[in-house]
Write an enzyme that holds these catalytic residues in place. Structure first.
Site, PDB file in Angstrom:
ATOM      1  N   LYS A 155     -14.294  -0.249  -3.653  1.00 34.58           N
ATOM      2  CA  LYS A 155     -15.383   0.134  -2.744  1.00 34.58           C
ATOM      3  C   LYS A 155     -16.461   0.883  -3.525  1.00 34.58           C
ATOM      4  O   LYS A 155     -17.652   0.635  -3.345  1.00 34.58           O
ATOM      5  CB  LYS A 155     -14.854   1.061  -1.638  1.00 34.58           C
ATOM      6  CG  LYS A 155     -13.914   0.417  -0.672  1.00 34.58           C
ATOM      7  CD  LYS A 155     -13.566   1.396   0.445  1.00 34.58           C
ATOM      8  CE  LYS A 155     -12.393   0.892   1.247  1.00 34.58           C
ATOM      9  NZ  LYS A 155     -11.823   1.881   2.140  1.00 34.58           N
ATOM     10  N   HIS A 203       7.822 -26.722  -1.506  1.00 34.76           N
ATOM     11  CA  HIS A 203       7.176 -27.847  -2.178  1.00 34.76           C
ATOM     12  C   HIS A 203       6.000 -27.398  -3.033  1.00 34.76           C
ATOM     13  O   HIS A 203       5.224 -28.221  -3.498  1.00 34.76           O
ATOM     14  CB  HIS A 203       6.747 -28.889  -1.143  1.00 34.76           C
ATOM     15  CG  HIS A 203       7.925 -29.456  -0.411  1.00 34.76           C
ATOM     16  ND1 HIS A 203       8.497 -30.671  -0.724  1.00 34.76           N
ATOM     17  CD2 HIS A 203       8.684 -28.932   0.585  1.00 34.76           C
ATOM     18  CE1 HIS A 203       9.545 -30.879   0.062  1.00 34.76           C
ATOM     19  NE2 HIS A 203       9.675 -29.836   0.864  1.00 34.76           N
ATOM     20  N   GLU A 235       0.823  -1.222   0.000  1.00 36.18           N
ATOM     21  CA  GLU A 235       0.000   0.000   0.000  1.00 36.18           C
ATOM     22  C   GLU A 235       0.851   1.263   0.000  1.00 36.18           C
ATOM     23  O   GLU A 235       0.390   2.312  -0.413  1.00 36.18           O
ATOM     24  CB  GLU A 235      -0.930   0.013   1.229  1.00 36.18           C
ATOM     25  CG  GLU A 235      -2.235  -0.721   0.996  1.00 36.18           C
ATOM     26  CD  GLU A 235      -3.293  -0.479   2.071  1.00 36.18           C
ATOM     27  OE1 GLU A 235      -3.049   0.259   3.040  1.00 36.18           O
ATOM     28  OE2 GLU A 235      -4.373  -1.070   1.943  1.00 36.18           O
TER      29      GLU A 235
END
Ligand code: PA5
Length: 443
Positions: free
Chosen positions: A420, A306, A285
């Site tokens: 948003k 793995h 951010e």
């Protein structure tokens, strides 16, 4: 003190190329210290370790102790910077099986909500809490973030149905803005105990405010030592010549300029998973804007060797890696001898598990460097409140320096609003009518 070393990057970038960036890193550091950088209204985090008073710490400890008396489970509600720091510290210090019996060190269970919108998650959480004495610590700086607000509605309703409105108000603590936002209004109306997130501290830099300190104290850890660790790192990095945050910021920046666009934070200790999650948000951010910035990613080793190991070793060469090493383990576990030796592991008999892990770590660092992934290392002597405090301040400062070196404002996050706005438009939130028509036309 924690240490930083970068000898395994010099096959990929020369010492001169790194050194050439020191003036720009020093300018960035000075712009933070003199409050002249972009986003300078959000520099409160720089001085938090030395500004928190004993009275504030004692008050937080008392609130935690009171809540522990009235609740066996506390749900921490928050998202992003209002949740990840606390979880990172608690999970680094807590026993691996703390959410099973017995409960956490302090004797209570800590659960998390408000960091997703999973319907089944909330059904199951309410089911689990339905016969428990639980409390809520709700954290939102803006006080209007959708995810924690939904979680709070759901859990507040359950708590009030169990112990009544007044009983619930004694088991709810709200951490939010001093005067703005829906959470502040509600907390005032209902008479919750509250703490303030200072205006000049952004969410992802707020672990040393009540946002991090209250949950950490609830889990039974020493917040005074945690703050003291951060203060030690602040002193070392702001006032001394050898500044490991500056070295780290400079080295990763030199690698970025050479085309290493992705940084993996790797650990060899499962307790550090949420430190990586916190670090990802901190750097992602702060740096990822204006179409620039290193992409922060994370791996838990040896588990991910793995699954992701193949790509890291031989995939596209754009990765740099920073390994967080924990020097000393708390406990000792020796590998036993087996008389049949069918698994042929008797050559390890008598060795500690950590000895094997450390060789896996060294082998991995050499393999990745040989495979074209420059490798840096941050070493923590042990997992404790103080060392995690040091580590978090180290990363915060390095992040501030890195963001300023890139020329962006490291302390805002304008891009987070896009989803948003679309979500509100799609959900027909009042005031979003035009956006709603526009987005629905695209469907
Ligand atoms: O770092 C940030 O500022 C964000 O991650 C916020 O912490 C996150 O979006 C939550 O915001 P709030 O605390 O306002 O609910």
């Amino acid at each position: 003190m924690i240490k930083f070393e970068a000898s395994k990057v010099y096959h990929f970038v020369t010492k001169e190329e790194v050194t050439a960036l020191y003036p720009s890193a020093t300018t960035a550091l000075n712009s933070l210290k003199s409050h002249t950088c972009k986003g300078n209204e959000f520099l409160g985090w720089l001085d938090l370790p030395t500004e928190i008073s004993n009275e504030q710490i004692e008050d937080i400890k008392k609130t935690a102790a009171d809540l522990r008396k009235s609740a066996e489970v506390v749900v921490i509600i928050g998202i992003g910077g209002s949740y990840l720091g606390a979880r990172a510290v608690i999970e680094a210090l807590e026993g691996s099986f703390h959410n099973f019996e017995p409960a956490v060190k302090s004797g209570m269970k800590i659960l998390y909500a408000g960091h997703n919108i999973g319907e089944d998650y909330y059904h199951e959480l309410r089911e689990y809490l339905s016969d428990k004495r639980f409390g809520i610590c709700v954290i939102s700086k803006s006080g209007t973030t959708t995810e924690p607000a939904i979680a709070f509605r759901l859990l507040k309703e359950l708590l009030e149905s169990q112990v009544g409105k007044e009983g619930a108000s004694k088991r709810i603590v709200a951490i939010t803005d001093e005067s703005k936002g829906a959470l502040r209004t509600l907390a005032t109306k209902e008479g919750y105990k509250t703490y303030v997130i200072p205006d000049n501290v952004g969410g992802r830099f707020s672990v040393l405010t009540p946002v991090g300190l209250l949950p950490i104290a609830l889990a039974g850890f020493d917040i005074k030592d945690f703050v003291a660790g951060a203060a030690q790192m602040r002193e070392a990095c702001l006032n001394e010549k050898s500044n490991i945050a500056l070295e780290y910021a400079t080295t990763r920046s030199a690698l970025y300029k050479k085309g290493f666009k992705v940084e993996l934070l790797a650990n060899f200790n499962p307790k550090l998973h949420y430190i990586t999650e916190w670090w990802k948000q901190l750097f992602g951010e702060s740096e990822g804007k204006e179409h620039t910035g290193i992409f922060p990613s994370g791996v838990d080793f040896t588990t991910d060797l793995h699954s992701m190991g193949q790509y890291i070793q031989q995939g596209q060469r754009m990765l740099m890696e920073t390994v967080v090493t924990v020097e000393t383990q708390k406990y000792q576990v020796e590998i036993p001898t087996d008389k049949d030796n069918l698994d042929t592991l008797n050559f390890l008999a008598g060795k500690r598990v950590d000895e094997v892990n450390k060789m896996a770590e060294l082998g991995t660092r050499i393999a990745h460097t040989d495979g074209g992934v420059p490798n840096m290392q941050v070493t923590i002597p042990e997992l404790s409140e103080a060392t995690i405090g040091q580590l978090m301040y180290f990363f915060e400062l390095a992040c501030g320096i890195s963001g300023c070196m890139l020329g962006v404002n490291p302390f805002d996050q304008p891009g987070v609003e896009e989803y948003k706005n679309n979500m509100f438009a799609l959900l027909d939130k009042p005031g979003y009518e035009e956006a709603s028509r526009a987005i629905k036309a695209k469907l």
